[in-house]
Design a protein around this motif. Structure first.
Motif, PDB file in Angstrom:
ATOM      1  N   GLN A  27      14.885 135.597 107.290  1.00  0.00           N
ATOM      2  CA  GLN A  27      15.516 136.519 108.231  1.00  0.00           C
ATOM      3  C   GLN A  27      15.039 136.243 109.662  1.00  0.00           C
ATOM      4  OE1 GLN A  27      14.500 139.744 104.991  1.00  0.00           O
ATOM      5  NE2 GLN A  27      15.452 140.709 106.742  1.00  0.00           N
ATOM      6  N   VAL A  28      13.767 135.881 109.790  1.00  0.00           N
ATOM      7  CA  VAL A  28      13.239 135.532 111.106  1.00  0.00           C
ATOM      8  C   VAL A  28      13.742 134.151 111.512  1.00  0.00           C
ATOM      9  CG1 VAL A  28      11.142 135.199 112.464  1.00  0.00           C
ATOM     10  CG2 VAL A  28      11.194 136.942 110.669  1.00  0.00           C
ATOM     11  N   GLN A  29      13.825 133.240 110.541  1.00  0.00           N
ATOM     12  CA  GLN A  29      14.286 131.884 110.839  1.00  0.00           C
ATOM     13  C   GLN A  29      15.723 131.893 111.358  1.00  0.00           C
ATOM     14  OE1 GLN A  29      12.684 129.153 111.147  1.00  0.00           O
ATOM     15  NE2 GLN A  29      14.466 127.873 111.532  1.00  0.00           N
ATOM     16  N   ARG A  30      16.551 132.810 110.862  1.00  0.00           N
ATOM     17  CA  ARG A  30      17.935 132.896 111.360  1.00  0.00           C
ATOM     18  C   ARG A  30      17.954 133.186 112.848  1.00  0.00           C
ATOM     19  NH1 ARG A  30      18.973 136.502 106.825  1.00  0.00           N
ATOM     20  NH2 ARG A  30      19.624 135.262 105.017  1.00  0.00           N
ATOM     21  N   LEU A  31      17.030 134.050 113.297  1.00  0.00           N
ATOM     22  CA  LEU A  31      16.944 134.332 114.731  1.00  0.00           C
ATOM     23  C   LEU A  31      16.566 133.081 115.502  1.00  0.00           C
ATOM     24  CD1 LEU A  31      16.700 136.134 117.269  1.00  0.00           C
ATOM     25  CD2 LEU A  31      14.369 136.666 116.536  1.00  0.00           C
TER      26      LEU A  31
END
Length: 701
Positions: free
Chosen positions: A502-506
């Motif tokens: 979820q953080v990597q998508r950002l």
């Protein structure tokens, strides 16, 4: 036999209320009351257990107490950052009760604030002092006393030094002060000068002062030096018994051009079925540093090597770190090898772990390898021969490993690093951006894979182990991150089962955008700090459940402990007695290693920032492009391309009256409606450089 963690877990999770010693013994089926009482007293001294008025023992947070570190503010108030996953506690200056920045304290919650606000507390006990020695400048000198202003701005009060304790210190000298009296509400800090480092204005004083301020050892003790001198300078014939001979393998080291302690080497070839055979060969430091030796005691105390712009403070003496343990080209060296077969997608097929002897064929630098990968000419092809094909295969495999990690949800930060180049006098003359290239990724990916293999291998053997853990960010950290990201149009969702993807998508969203560097920095600040722990709590950033540090035993003590556990397992396994003894001390080992790592990171960062400020002194009056990295009520923080940050104070924005819009983190002009926001490109002039405050003042052009 009851251990510390079992007792703490019981008090935190199962005890309905404070319990006396006899009740605890009965509930935990402990017959040795004196041993239990000694353990309770030990834990009470550390602040992990509290004793109530009725002599009951309880976990601190069960009775409204929080244990953590003081993060003071130059204005006097502070926050206590908890060791457990609790909220930070706000403490007014009058409620610190003599506690100073960095101290480990216990606070009592006195007021629960509204949702989103920090609870307020009062310090009830200082558990551990962080500032027994302070670095500062003599700013006032009278007949009977002098005042020393601490360099740490969060230590707001000066230290009073009686004249008889001043030594030869003069006005404006940089000095090291040992605290002789702590604040008690009536009197402030008092101390004595233990070393005059030099004139505060002299740049040569700066790094020496930092080393003293953090109490970093520069020299090794007599016994450790004697043991280091006795270490063989070359591999002896008797050392080869029982080792896998890999000296014929085409093995290389890839490091920075100025690296001296080369503790990892790699080799790569193809198997008959077309898979990769990756060898990660790590210096067998454990062979030369016996447990309990003087070398071992000093290495444990240091915890890690410290890398400063002008020197290295090594964990091990140079006879080992640059000598017999360094995998120097052309020399036989003892190693521990992780031999992995991986398919073309980078998935692990099988592995083997072995003590080995290797001989590095060639020492390569990142720049050299990247140059070859970017396009080797005919001359390079002749010079490097088969090695060039090895490097091309390494690049292939590194990209496959990285793609597999990202697919699993691992985070991929790309923050700029700056190397400070110094002249012969130690003055900063150049700031060089370090570009993260494919050559760097080769070593990063290979080391990560080897660390995972070792962690998984030892875990399934149920061997006690110091894991490298990185817990998921707290709900509060993500909330605060989203408040900063919202004006930029981004958001990260948090829930208890949050996954790193979820953080990597950002991070993927901002790739290639002007605010990319800023967002990476903000997200990184929201992450928990990785640490060492005997429990496999997982590594959020790497999206893996089992991870340890194994690949740098020359410079990190936890890696050395992992090598020792692995060595015993390779020898047939740990006995029950060894397992119990190791498990009993790993908690403390992990805490100590994590603390030493934080100190090293802090002093390394401070040294680089100090040299960056020193470098900027020559550019007062000059104009640079930059990006707004932060907005607050008193101005803008602007980051230049060389990563130097400076403050544009709101008072210098004289074309309008600017108001701070906290919900958007904007400064907006009343009349012009001109808006300044994070990520915005600007041009600034450097107007003042304050070396003491480590601050660069700028104005918009």
């Amino acid at each position: 036999m009851l251990n510390r963690q079992d007792l703490l877990s019981f008090l935190e999770e199962k005890a309905e209320g404070p319990l006396g010693v006899e009740e605890l013994a009965a509930r935990l089926c402990v017959k040795d009351l004196p041993a239990l009482l000694n353990l309770l007293r030990e834990l009470e001294e550390e602040g992990r257990v509290v004793v109530t008025r009725r002599h009951g023992y309880a976990a601190p947070r069960k009775v409204g107490l929080v244990v953590g570190r003081v993060q003071a503010h130059p204005r006097g108030f502070a926050f206590v950052v908890p060791e457990a996953e609790d909220e930070e506690v706000f403490v007014l200056s009058g409620d610190l009760r003599g506690a100073l920045h960095g101290d480990r304290v216990m606070v009592r919650i006195v007021e629960r604030r509204a949702a989103g606000a920090h609870p307020q507390g009062v310090v009830v006990r200082v558990l551990e002092r962080a500032n027994r020695r302070l670095l500062g400048t003599v700013v006032e000198k009278k007949r009977r006393y002098a005042r020393v202003r601490p360099d740490e701005k969060r230590l707001v009060e000066p230290v009073l030094v009686p004249a008889e304790n001043l030594g030869k210190a003069r006005l404006q000298d940089k000095v090291l002060v040992e605290v002789t009296r702590w604040p008690d509400g009536h009197r402030g800090l008092e101390g004595r000068v233990v070393e005059v480092i030099g004139p505060a204005a002299d740049p040569a004083t700066a790094v020496r002062a930092l080393i003293r301020a953090y109490d970093l050892p520069e020299e090794f003790g007599r016994r450790a030096r004697k043991e280091a001198a006795a270490v063989p300078r070359a591999v002896l014939p008797e050392d080869l018994a029982g080792r896998l001979d890999l000296r014929s393998w085409r093995t290389v080291t890839i490091d920075g051009a100025d690296a001296r302690d080369l503790d990892d080497a790699v080799s790569l070839s193809l198997t008959p079925n077309g898979n990769y055979l990756l060898g990660v060969h790590i210096a067998d430091v454990a062979r030369y540093v016996p447990p309990g030796s003087a070398l071992d005691r000093e290495a444990r105390k240091r915890g890690t090597s410290v890398y400063l712009p002008d020197r290295v403070l090594p964990m091990l003496p140079r006879e080992l770190s640059n000598g017999i343990c360094s995998l120097n080209a052309g020399a036989d060296r003892l190693a521990v090898s992780v031999l992995m077969e991986l398919d073309r997608e980078g998935r692990l097929v099988k592995y083997d772990l072995a003590r080995s002897v290797i001989r590095v064929a060639r020492r390569l630098t990142y720049e050299e390898v990247q140059g070859l990968l970017d396009g080797a000419g005919e001359r390079e092809r002749r010079e490097y021969g088969a090695l060039l094909r090895d490097l091309e295969l390494m690049a292939e495999l590194a990209l496959a490993l990285r793609a597999e990690r990202i697919k699993q949800g691992a985070l991929d930060f790309d923050l700029p690093e700056v190397k400070v180049e110094l002249d012969d006098r130690g003055r900063a003359v150049r700031l060089v951006r370090v570009r993260r290239t494919l050559a760097h990724q080769i070593i990063e990916e290979f080391m990560i894979r080897a660390n995972r293999v070792v962690a998984e291998h030892l875990h399934w053997l149920e061997a006690p182990l110091l894991y490298r853990v990185h817990e998921k960010p707290s709900a509060q950290a993500i909330t605060e991150l989203n408040q900063v990201l919202a004006p930029l149009g981004y958001r990260v969702r948090w829930h208890p089962e949050m996954e790193p993807r979820q953080v990597q998508r950002l991070l993927e969203q901002v790739a290639g955008r002007p605010e990319e560097r800023l967002v990476h920095s903000l997200v990184l600040r929201a992450m928990q700090h990785a640490r060492y722990c005997p429990r496999p709590l997982g590594h959020f950033g790497l999206a893996t459940g089992l991870y340890c540090h194994f690949t740098s035993p020359i410079r990190r003590y936890p890696d050395l402990t992992v090598h020792r556990v692995l060595a015993r397992c390779l020898d047939g396994g740990l006995s029950l007695q060894e397992r119990e003894a190791l498990a009993a001390r790993l908690e403390r080992e992990g805490e100590h290693a994590s603390a030493r790592e934080r100190v090293a990171e802090e002093v390394e960062r401070a040294a680089v920032e100090m040299k960056k400020i020193e470098y900027m002194q020559q550019f007062v009056g000059e104009v640079f492009p930059g990006v707004v990295a932060g907005v607050c009520s008193f101005g803008l923080f602007v980051e230049l391309e060389n990563t130097v940050q400076g403050l544009v104070h709101i008072s210098t924005l004289d074309d309008d009256y600017y108001e701070f819009v906290p919900e958007r983190l904007w400064l907006v002009g009343r009349r012009t409606r001109r808006t300044y926001r994070m990520g915005q490109p600007v041009r600034v002039r450097v107007v003042r450089v304050d070396a003491y405050a480590r601050q660069v003042d700028m104005e918009l052009v």
